[in-house]
Design a protein around this motif. Structure first.
Motif, PDB file in Angstrom:
ATOM      1  N   ILE A  50       0.843  -1.195   0.000  1.00 43.41           N
ATOM      2  CA  ILE A  50       0.000   0.000   0.000  1.00 43.41           C
ATOM      3  C   ILE A  50       0.879   1.245   0.000  1.00 43.41           C
ATOM      4  O   ILE A  50       1.880   1.310   0.720  1.00 43.41           O
ATOM      5  N   GLN A  51       0.489   2.227  -0.802  1.00 43.69           N
ATOM      6  CA  GLN A  51       1.151   3.536  -0.764  1.00 43.69           C
ATOM      7  C   GLN A  51       0.048   4.592  -0.814  1.00 43.69           C
ATOM      8  O   GLN A  51      -0.648   4.710  -1.829  1.00 43.69           O
ATOM      9  N   GLY A  52      -0.145   5.290   0.286  1.00 38.95           N
ATOM     10  CA  GLY A  52      -1.247   6.242   0.370  1.00 38.95           C
ATOM     11  C   GLY A  52      -2.573   5.492   0.345  1.00 38.95           C
ATOM     12  O   GLY A  52      -2.784   4.575   1.124  1.00 38.95           O
ATOM     13  N   GLU A  53      -3.449   5.859  -0.600  1.00 39.62           N
ATOM     14  CA  GLU A  53      -4.758   5.202  -0.709  1.00 39.62           C
ATOM     15  C   GLU A  53      -4.801   4.128  -1.788  1.00 39.62           C
ATOM     16  O   GLU A  53      -5.854   3.575  -2.064  1.00 39.62           O
ATOM     17  N   THR A  54      -3.672   3.841  -2.409  1.00 39.09           N
ATOM     18  CA  THR A  54      -3.678   2.903  -3.530  1.00 39.09           C
ATOM     19  C   THR A  54      -2.569   1.863  -3.351  1.00 39.09           C
ATOM     20  O   THR A  54      -1.858   1.858  -2.354  1.00 39.09           O
ATOM     21  N   VAL A  55      -2.462   0.976  -4.331  1.00 33.12           N
ATOM     22  CA  VAL A  55      -1.372   0.000  -4.286  1.00 33.12           C
ATOM     23  C   VAL A  55      -0.077   0.700  -4.680  1.00 33.12           C
ATOM     24  O   VAL A  55      -0.079   1.688  -5.402  1.00 33.12           O
ATOM     25  N   ARG A  56       0.982   0.172  -4.206  1.00 32.00           N
ATOM     26  CA  ARG A  56       2.303   0.718  -4.499  1.00 32.00           C
ATOM     27  C   ARG A  56       2.625   0.538  -5.983  1.00 32.00           C
ATOM     28  O   ARG A  56       2.206  -0.450  -6.598  1.00 32.00           O
ATOM     29  N   PRO A  57       3.368   1.469  -6.569  1.00 30.44           N
ATOM     30  CA  PRO A  57       3.816   1.252  -7.949  1.00 30.44           C
ATOM     31  C   PRO A  57       4.562  -0.079  -8.046  1.00 30.44           C
ATOM     32  O   PRO A  57       5.319  -0.444  -7.155  1.00 30.44           O
ATOM     33  N   GLY A  58       4.316  -0.800  -9.116  1.00 28.12           N
ATOM     34  CA  GLY A  58       4.927  -2.115  -9.277  1.00 28.12           C
ATOM     35  C   GLY A  58       3.988  -3.252  -8.915  1.00 28.12           C
ATOM     36  O   GLY A  58       4.336  -4.417  -9.058  1.00 28.12           O
ATOM     37  N   ILE A  59       2.797  -2.925  -8.436  1.00 30.18           N
ATOM     38  CA  ILE A  59       1.772  -3.936  -8.174  1.00 30.18           C
ATOM     39  C   ILE A  59       0.725  -3.823  -9.283  1.00 30.18           C
ATOM     40  O   ILE A  59       0.071  -2.791  -9.420  1.00 30.18           O
ATOM     41  N   LEU A  60       0.607  -4.864 -10.082  1.00 29.97           N
ATOM     42  CA  LEU A  60      -0.423  -4.905 -11.113  1.00 29.97           C
ATOM     43  C   LEU A  60      -1.711  -5.417 -10.489  1.00 29.97           C
ATOM     44  O   LEU A  60      -1.690  -6.349  -9.689  1.00 29.97           O
TER      45      LEU A  60
END
Length: 93
Positions: A50-60
């Motif tokens: 998780i990064q902020g309110e979304t998935v972390r970059p690099g997670i499809l």
């Protein structure tokens, strides 16, 4: 819900999870799902998912085998029997 590419390591090392979301007045969205997953499913290192309110970059994220970007990303209303897949493309070296 499915995890692969290493994402499963953060979720009790299981690739498949059968999830029953609690009832609520408004439809569940991916934006609602992610913090619920963090609180109820994620076993370790939330910063890798998780990064902020979304998935972390690099997670499809795939919803019924389609890229979530085509489905509305965080605003997608989850339907009964949806197949949601999280695939990590991040690899250590």
């Amino acid at each position: 819900m499915y995890f692969s590419g290493g994402a499963e390591l953060l979720f009790d090392k299981k690739k498949k999870h059968d999830v029953n979301l609690p009832a609520k007045e408004t439809p569940w969205t991916i934006k609602d799902l992610l913090p619920w997953m963090k609180d109820n499913m994620l076993k370790e290192r939330p910063e890798l998912f998780i990064q902020g309110e979304t998935v972390r970059p690099g997670i499809l994220v795939l919803i019924n085998d389609a890229d979530w970007e085509l489905m509305g990303e965080l605003d997608y209303s989850i339907q009964n029997k949806d197949k949601i897949v999280f695939i990590s493309t991040l690899h250590g070296g």
